[in-house]
Design a protein around this motif. Structure first.
Motif, PDB file in Angstrom:
ATOM      1  N   ARG A   1     153.851  20.891  38.346  1.00 58.91           N
ATOM      2  CA  ARG A   1     153.962  21.996  39.303  1.00 58.91           C
ATOM      3  C   ARG A   1     154.583  21.545  40.619  1.00 58.91           C
ATOM      4  O   ARG A   1     155.488  22.196  41.146  1.00 58.91           O
ATOM      5  CB  ARG A   1     152.596  22.624  39.567  1.00 58.91           C
ATOM      6  CG  ARG A   1     152.687  23.835  40.512  1.00 58.91           C
ATOM      7  CD  ARG A   1     151.332  24.382  40.923  1.00 58.91           C
ATOM      8  NE  ARG A   1     150.640  23.378  41.723  1.00 58.91           N
ATOM      9  CZ  ARG A   1     149.444  22.880  41.450  1.00 58.91           C
ATOM     10  NH1 ARG A   1     148.766  23.284  40.400  1.00 58.91           N
ATOM     11  NH2 ARG A   1     148.894  21.972  42.223  1.00 58.91           N
TER      12      ARG A   1
ATOM     13  N   ARG B   1     158.274  20.848  40.090  1.00 54.53           N
ATOM     14  CA  ARG B   1     158.983  22.117  39.854  1.00 54.53           C
ATOM     15  C   ARG B   1     159.194  22.843  41.172  1.00 54.53           C
ATOM     16  O   ARG B   1     160.298  23.309  41.473  1.00 54.53           O
ATOM     17  CB  ARG B   1     158.183  22.993  38.886  1.00 54.53           C
ATOM     18  CG  ARG B   1     158.760  24.385  38.702  1.00 54.53           C
ATOM     19  CD  ARG B   1     157.927  25.234  37.782  1.00 54.53           C
ATOM     20  NE  ARG B   1     156.570  25.478  38.227  1.00 54.53           N
ATOM     21  CZ  ARG B   1     156.228  26.356  39.183  1.00 54.53           C
ATOM     22  NH1 ARG B   1     157.146  27.055  39.819  1.00 54.53           N
ATOM     23  NH2 ARG B   1     154.951  26.534  39.499  1.00 54.53           N
TER      24      ARG B   1
ATOM     25  N   THR C   1     161.180  28.368  39.327  1.00 49.27           N
ATOM     26  CA  THR C   1     160.057  29.156  38.853  1.00 49.27           C
ATOM     27  C   THR C   1     159.607  28.568  37.515  1.00 49.27           C
ATOM     28  O   THR C   1     160.328  27.764  36.905  1.00 49.27           O
ATOM     29  CB  THR C   1     160.443  30.632  38.640  1.00 49.27           C
ATOM     30  OG1 THR C   1     161.422  30.697  37.583  1.00 49.27           O
ATOM     31  CG2 THR C   1     160.998  31.256  39.916  1.00 49.27           C
ATOM     32  N   GLN C   2     158.439  28.990  37.047  1.00 48.53           N
ATOM     33  CA  GLN C   2     157.996  28.553  35.720  1.00 48.53           C
ATOM     34  C   GLN C   2     158.991  29.010  34.663  1.00 48.53           C
ATOM     35  O   GLN C   2     159.269  28.278  33.717  1.00 48.53           O
ATOM     36  CB  GLN C   2     156.610  29.105  35.415  1.00 48.53           C
ATOM     37  CG  GLN C   2     155.512  28.458  36.218  1.00 48.53           C
ATOM     38  CD  GLN C   2     154.143  29.035  35.922  1.00 48.53           C
ATOM     39  OE1 GLN C   2     154.011  30.079  35.303  1.00 48.53           O
ATOM     40  NE2 GLN C   2     153.114  28.345  36.376  1.00 48.53           N
ATOM     41  N   GLU C   3     159.519  30.187  34.826  1.00 51.66           N
ATOM     42  CA  GLU C   3     160.491  30.705  33.866  1.00 51.66           C
ATOM     43  C   GLU C   3     161.763  29.858  33.850  1.00 51.66           C
ATOM     44  O   GLU C   3     162.283  29.526  32.783  1.00 51.66           O
ATOM     45  CB  GLU C   3     160.831  32.159  34.180  1.00 51.66           C
ATOM     46  CG  GLU C   3     161.718  32.808  33.144  1.00 51.66           C
ATOM     47  CD  GLU C   3     161.861  34.305  33.345  1.00 51.66           C
ATOM     48  OE1 GLU C   3     162.453  34.934  32.451  1.00 51.66           O
ATOM     49  OE2 GLU C   3     161.410  34.844  34.366  1.00 51.66           O
TER      50      GLU C   3
ATOM     51  N   GLY D   1     161.025  26.604  32.168  1.00 53.83           N
ATOM     52  CA  GLY D   1     160.941  26.845  30.731  1.00 53.83           C
ATOM     53  C   GLY D   1     162.303  26.968  30.085  1.00 53.83           C
ATOM     54  O   GLY D   1     162.545  26.420  29.004  1.00 53.83           O
TER      55      GLY D   1
ATOM     56  N   ARG E   1     157.658  30.268  29.391  1.00 50.40           N
ATOM     57  CA  ARG E   1     157.070  30.194  30.733  1.00 50.40           C
ATOM     58  C   ARG E   1     155.546  30.167  30.689  1.00 50.40           C
ATOM     59  O   ARG E   1     154.902  29.518  31.509  1.00 50.40           O
ATOM     60  CB  ARG E   1     157.554  31.321  31.631  1.00 50.40           C
ATOM     61  CG  ARG E   1     157.105  32.685  31.191  1.00 50.40           C
ATOM     62  CD  ARG E   1     157.456  33.775  32.206  1.00 50.40           C
ATOM     63  NE  ARG E   1     157.102  35.072  31.688  1.00 50.40           N
ATOM     64  CZ  ARG E   1     155.855  35.538  31.625  1.00 50.40           C
ATOM     65  NH1 ARG E   1     154.857  34.813  32.062  1.00 50.40           N
ATOM     66  NH2 ARG E   1     155.616  36.738  31.129  1.00 50.40           N
TER      67      ARG E   1
ATOM     68  N   ILE F   1     154.538  26.645  30.090  1.00 52.44           N
ATOM     69  CA  ILE F   1     154.650  25.873  31.331  1.00 52.44           C
ATOM     70  C   ILE F   1     153.432  26.143  32.211  1.00 52.44           C
ATOM     71  O   ILE F   1     152.832  25.214  32.766  1.00 52.44           O
ATOM     72  CB  ILE F   1     155.953  26.217  32.082  1.00 52.44           C
ATOM     73  CG1 ILE F   1     157.194  25.878  31.238  1.00 52.44           C
ATOM     74  CG2 ILE F   1     155.997  25.522  33.446  1.00 52.44           C
ATOM     75  CD1 ILE F   1     157.359  24.418  30.893  1.00 52.44           C
ATOM     76  N   GLY F   2     153.040  27.405  32.347  1.00 53.04           N
ATOM     77  CA  GLY F   2     151.868  27.761  33.139  1.00 53.04           C
ATOM     78  C   GLY F   2     150.610  27.104  32.614  1.00 53.04           C
ATOM     79  O   GLY F   2     149.776  26.614  33.398  1.00 53.04           O
TER      80      GLY F   2
ATOM     81  N   GLU G   1     150.589  23.484  33.611  1.00 48.56           N
ATOM     82  CA  GLU G   1     150.266  23.325  35.024  1.00 48.56           C
ATOM     83  C   GLU G   1     148.780  23.554  35.311  1.00 48.56           C
ATOM     84  O   GLU G   1     148.239  22.969  36.244  1.00 48.56           O
ATOM     85  CB  GLU G   1     151.128  24.254  35.867  1.00 48.56           C
ATOM     86  CG  GLU G   1     152.593  23.853  35.864  1.00 48.56           C
ATOM     87  CD  GLU G   1     153.463  24.724  36.743  1.00 48.56           C
ATOM     88  OE1 GLU G   1     152.959  25.684  37.372  1.00 48.56           O
ATOM     89  OE2 GLU G   1     154.674  24.441  36.815  1.00 48.56           O
TER      90      GLU G   1
END
Length: 67
Positions: free
Chosen positions: A6, A9, A15-17, A20, A27, A30-31, A34
């Motif tokens: 995180r 990034r 962003t997470q997207e 990804g 995404r 990824i979340g 994190e």
């Protein structure tokens, strides 16, 4: 590991997207990384590290040092 992913990034302004998309992972996956809800395979560590523009061993070492 999740906090390191995180932080890196966010430092890259992703962003997470976007992360990804860079590593061909969803995404929501990824979340969950994190949030510490996933155990990562070596393959996914390498994919994420590459997307975060660092070497896989650097990502793993940073996570170990953060514990």
């Amino acid at each position: 590991m999740g906090r390191i992913v995180r932080d890196r990034r966010e430092a890259l302004g992703l962003t997470q997207e976007e992360l990804g998309e860079r590593c061909n992972l969803h995404r929501t996956y990824i979340g969950s990384i994190e949030r510490g809800e996933r155990n990562l395979s070596l393959q996914n560590i390498e994919r994420i590290a590459h997307a975060l523009e660092i070497l896989a061993w650097e990502l793993v070492r940073a996570a170990e040092e953060a514990e």
